[in-house]
Motif scaffolding. Structure first.
Motif, PDB file in Angstrom:
ATOM      1  N   THR A  95       0.857  -1.171   0.000  1.00 50.42           N
ATOM      2  CA  THR A  95       0.000   0.000   0.000  1.00 50.42           C
ATOM      3  C   THR A  95       0.905   1.236   0.000  1.00 50.42           C
ATOM      4  O   THR A  95       2.135   1.110   0.023  1.00 50.42           O
ATOM      5  N   ARG A  96       0.332   2.425  -0.038  1.00 45.53           N
ATOM      6  CA  ARG A  96       1.145   3.637   0.012  1.00 45.53           C
ATOM      7  C   ARG A  96       1.895   3.733   1.345  1.00 45.53           C
ATOM      8  O   ARG A  96       1.340   3.423   2.398  1.00 45.53           O
ATOM      9  N   ALA A  97       3.131   4.187   1.259  1.00 48.24           N
ATOM     10  CA  ALA A  97       3.958   4.276   2.463  1.00 48.24           C
ATOM     11  C   ALA A  97       3.322   5.163   3.520  1.00 48.24           C
ATOM     12  O   ALA A  97       3.448   4.905   4.724  1.00 48.24           O
ATOM     13  N   ASP A  98       2.621   6.224   3.090  1.00 46.66           N
ATOM     14  CA  ASP A  98       1.994   7.141   4.039  1.00 46.66           C
ATOM     15  C   ASP A  98       0.481   6.952   4.133  1.00 46.66           C
ATOM     16  O   ASP A  98      -0.227   7.813   4.635  1.00 46.66           O
ATOM     17  N   GLY A  99       0.003   5.806   3.660  1.00 47.96           N
ATOM     18  CA  GLY A  99      -1.434   5.552   3.650  1.00 47.96           C
ATOM     19  C   GLY A  99      -1.940   4.943   4.942  1.00 47.96           C
ATOM     20  O   GLY A  99      -1.160   4.566   5.825  1.00 47.96           O
ATOM     21  N   PRO A 100      -3.271   4.802   5.061  1.00 47.90           N
ATOM     22  CA  PRO A 100      -3.863   4.344   6.315  1.00 47.90           C
ATOM     23  C   PRO A 100      -3.986   2.832   6.446  1.00 47.90           C
ATOM     24  O   PRO A 100      -4.379   2.343   7.505  1.00 47.90           O
ATOM     25  N   VAL A 150       4.885  -2.687 -12.303  1.00 44.08           N
ATOM     26  CA  VAL A 150       5.403  -1.334 -12.095  1.00 44.08           C
ATOM     27  C   VAL A 150       4.263  -0.332 -12.208  1.00 44.08           C
ATOM     28  O   VAL A 150       4.187   0.634 -11.433  1.00 44.08           O
ATOM     29  N   GLY A 151       3.348  -0.562 -13.151  1.00 46.62           N
ATOM     30  CA  GLY A 151       2.180   0.303 -13.277  1.00 46.62           C
ATOM     31  C   GLY A 151       1.322   0.273 -12.032  1.00 46.62           C
ATOM     32  O   GLY A 151       0.778   1.315 -11.614  1.00 46.62           O
ATOM     33  N   SER A 152       1.189  -0.876 -11.406  1.00 42.28           N
ATOM     34  CA  SER A 152       0.419  -0.974 -10.161  1.00 42.28           C
ATOM     35  C   SER A 152       1.098  -0.206  -9.037  1.00 42.28           C
ATOM     36  O   SER A 152       0.442   0.492  -8.248  1.00 42.28           O
ATOM     37  N   LEU A 153       2.424  -0.320  -8.950  1.00 50.76           N
ATOM     38  CA  LEU A 153       3.157   0.439  -7.937  1.00 50.76           C
ATOM     39  C   LEU A 153       3.000   1.937  -8.161  1.00 50.76           C
ATOM     40  O   LEU A 153       2.816   2.711  -7.210  1.00 50.76           O
ATOM     41  N   ALA A 161      -4.726   4.227  -6.578  1.00 46.64           N
ATOM     42  CA  ALA A 161      -5.127   2.940  -6.020  1.00 46.64           C
ATOM     43  C   ALA A 161      -4.571   2.859  -4.604  1.00 46.64           C
ATOM     44  O   ALA A 161      -3.691   3.648  -4.222  1.00 46.64           O
ATOM     45  N   ASP A 162      -5.087   1.902  -3.828  1.00 43.29           N
ATOM     46  CA  ASP A 162      -4.706   1.807  -2.421  1.00 43.29           C
ATOM     47  C   ASP A 162      -3.895   0.563  -2.082  1.00 43.29           C
ATOM     48  O   ASP A 162      -3.170   0.560  -1.086  1.00 43.29           O
ATOM     49  N   ILE A 163      -4.025  -0.487  -2.889  1.00 44.49           N
ATOM     50  CA  ILE A 163      -3.393  -1.754  -2.522  1.00 44.49           C
ATOM     51  C   ILE A 163      -3.163  -2.570  -3.787  1.00 44.49           C
ATOM     52  O   ILE A 163      -3.897  -2.438  -4.777  1.00 44.49           O
ATOM     53  N   ALA A 164      -2.125  -3.425  -3.770  1.00 38.99           N
ATOM     54  CA  ALA A 164      -1.819  -4.282  -4.907  1.00 38.99           C
ATOM     55  C   ALA A 164      -0.924  -5.416  -4.447  1.00 38.99           C
ATOM     56  O   ALA A 164      -0.217  -5.304  -3.438  1.00 38.99           O
ATOM     57  N   ALA A 165      -0.939  -6.508  -5.199  1.00 46.36           N
ATOM     58  CA  ALA A 165      -0.020  -7.622  -4.975  1.00 46.36           C
ATOM     59  C   ALA A 165       1.030  -7.596  -6.074  1.00 46.36           C
ATOM     60  O   ALA A 165       0.697  -7.595  -7.262  1.00 46.36           O
ATOM     61  N   ILE A 166       2.292  -7.571  -5.677  1.00 45.84           N
ATOM     62  CA  ILE A 166       3.400  -7.431  -6.610  1.00 45.84           C
ATOM     63  C   ILE A 166       4.272  -8.686  -6.552  1.00 45.84           C
ATOM     64  O   ILE A 166       4.724  -9.090  -5.473  1.00 45.84           O
ATOM     65  N   ASP A 167       4.494  -9.290  -7.696  1.00 48.95           N
ATOM     66  CA  ASP A 167       5.427 -10.403  -7.824  1.00 48.95           C
ATOM     67  C   ASP A 167       6.718 -10.051  -7.080  1.00 48.95           C
ATOM     68  O   ASP A 167       7.321  -9.008  -7.305  1.00 48.95           O
ATOM     69  N   CYS A 168       7.153 -10.930  -6.183  1.00 46.55           N
ATOM     70  CA  CYS A 168       8.288 -10.588  -5.321  1.00 46.55           C
ATOM     71  C   CYS A 168       9.583 -10.399  -6.099  1.00 46.55           C
ATOM     72  O   CYS A 168      10.470  -9.660  -5.654  1.00 46.55           O
ATOM     73  N   VAL A 169       9.715 -11.044  -7.262  1.00 42.36           N
ATOM     74  CA  VAL A 169      10.910 -10.848  -8.077  1.00 42.36           C
ATOM     75  C   VAL A 169      10.891  -9.440  -8.661  1.00 42.36           C
ATOM     76  O   VAL A 169      11.893  -8.717  -8.633  1.00 42.36           O
ATOM     77  N   ARG A 186       4.725   0.368   1.067  1.00 43.37           N
ATOM     78  CA  ARG A 186       5.180  -0.458   2.183  1.00 43.37           C
ATOM     79  C   ARG A 186       4.380  -1.752   2.209  1.00 43.37           C
ATOM     80  O   ARG A 186       3.257  -1.838   1.702  1.00 43.37           O
ATOM     81  N   GLU A 187       4.983  -2.732   2.816  1.00 42.61           N
ATOM     82  CA  GLU A 187       4.417  -4.084   2.860  1.00 42.61           C
ATOM     83  C   GLU A 187       3.256  -4.165   3.840  1.00 42.61           C
ATOM     84  O   GLU A 187       3.312  -3.623   4.944  1.00 42.61           O
ATOM     85  N   VAL A 188       2.186  -4.872   3.411  1.00 42.58           N
ATOM     86  CA  VAL A 188       1.046  -5.152   4.264  1.00 42.58           C
ATOM     87  C   VAL A 188       0.987  -6.633   4.618  1.00 42.58           C
ATOM     88  O   VAL A 188       0.731  -7.007   5.764  1.00 42.58           O
TER      89      VAL A 188
END
Length: 263
Positions: A95-100, A150-153, A161-169, A186-188
Motif C-alpha cells: 500500500t502507500r507508504a503514508d497511507g492508512p 510497475v504500473g500498479s506500484l 489505487a490503495d493496494i496491490a499484490a506485486i510479484d516478489c521478483v 510499504r508491505e502489508v
C-alpha cells in the motif's frame, strides 16, 4: 522453422532489459544460433502460442488456462529475492507508504490495482488471500487494471489505487533499479507461494533442442557471474504441469468463498 525468442516478463528497467537480452543471446548462441531475438509485437497471449516460438517466459496462470496445450515447459528460474524459495515465489501485498492501510482487513471497499486479469501474482494470488475476508463475493470497492506490476506500484504511489499484490521478483528489481518507487510503498502482507514464471517452448520444438536449451541456460548462468547477480538468478528447476496445478488450487480455494473477481 525460423525460430524466435523473447524474455518479456522482468524488464523492469532498460538496464535490466539489456541484461536479459544479453543472457538470452548467450543461451541461443549455444543452443540455437539462428534464432532471432524479438520484441513481442502482439498480445503476449498470442505471442506465447506462436508455432515458431523457441523460448519465452510466461505466467503460470495462462499456462494452466489453455496455454499448456500449445507449449512445453523448459525450466523455471530460481531467484535470489525475498519471497522466493527454490522455483516458488509469492507476491508482496503493498500500500502507500503514508497511507492508512496496515492490514488486509483494513482495505475493504478500497481501490485495488492489478497488472492483468490473467496474472497469477497480481490477481490470482491476491484473490486467494482476500477470499476469506470477502462477503457475498465482494471486497474491494474498485479495481484498476494497470498493465504491469510497475504500473500498479505507480498507481499506488500516485494515489490512484490503495493496494496491490506485486510479484516478489519484480519488487526486488524495483528496489534495485527504482528505489524511489520502492520507497513510495510499504508491505502489508504476503500471498501464499506457487511455482514461478516458467520458460516455455512451442510444442514444435523437438526434445533434443529443449535439452540443449536447458544446458545452455545453466552455462549462461555461470558464464557471467556479475550479470547473473544483477538478474538475481540462482539456478533453474525442471517442473511439471502437476507442480503448476498449485495455481489452480489457489483459484479453486478462492472460488469456494464465492469470490471470483477482485472487484
Amino acid at each position: 522453422m525460423n525460430w524466435i525468442a523473447s524474455l518479456p516478463m522482468y524488464n523492469v528497467t532498460p538496464a535490466l532489459a539489456a541484461d536479459w537480452r544479453a543472457f538470452l543471446a548467450d543461451v541461443l548462441r549455444e543452443a540455437a544460433p539462428l534464432t532471432r531475438i524479438v520484441e513481442a509485437d502482439e498480445s503476449l497471449d498470442a505471442f506465447w502460442r506462436r508455432a515458431d516460438l523457441l523460448i519465452s517466459q510466461t505466467c503460470g496462470y495462462p499456462l494452466m488456462h489453455g496455454l499448456h496445450e500449445h507449449v512445453q515447459l523448459i525450466a523455471t528460474p530460481e531467484f535470489d529475492a525475498p519471497g522466493c524459495v527454490g522455483p516458488n515465489y509469492s507476491s508482496v501485498i503493498v500500500t502507500r507508504a503514508d497511507g492508512p492501510v496496515h492490514s488486509l482487513d483494513a482495505s475493504r471497499g478500497l481501490r485495488v490495482a492489478f497488472n492483468q486479469p490473467d496474472s497469477n501474482s497480481g490477481m490470482n494470488a491476491l484473490r486467494h488471500a482476500i477470499a476469506p475476508l470477502s462477503r457475498d463475493g465482494s471486497y474491494f470497492g474498485e479495481a484498476v487494471v494497470t498493465g504491469s506490476h510497475v504500473g500498479s506500484l505507480m498507481a499506488i504511489a500516485e494515489n490512484r489505487a490503495d493496494i496491490a499484490a506485486i510479484d516478489c521478483v519484480t519488487m526486488a528489481f524495483v528496489r534495485d533499479g527504482l528505489p524511489r518507487l520502492a520507497r513510495a510503498v510499504r508491505e502489508v502482507a504476503w500471498t501464499q507461494a506457487s511455482p514461478g514464471l516458467p520458460l516455455v517452448a512451442s510444442n514444435n520444438v523437438d526434445a533434443s533442442t529443449v535439452e540443449a536449451l536447458r544446458s545452455a541456460l545453466d552455462n549462461a548462468l555461470h558464464a557471467n557471474p556479475v550479470r547473473t547477480k544483477r538478474l538475481r538468478l540462482k539456478g533453474f528447476s525442471r517442473l511439471s504441469l502437476t507442480d503448476y496445478a498449485r495455481i489452480e488450487q489457489l483459484e479453486n480455494e478462492a472460488l469456494t468463498f464465492g469470490y471470483t473477481r477482485l472487484a
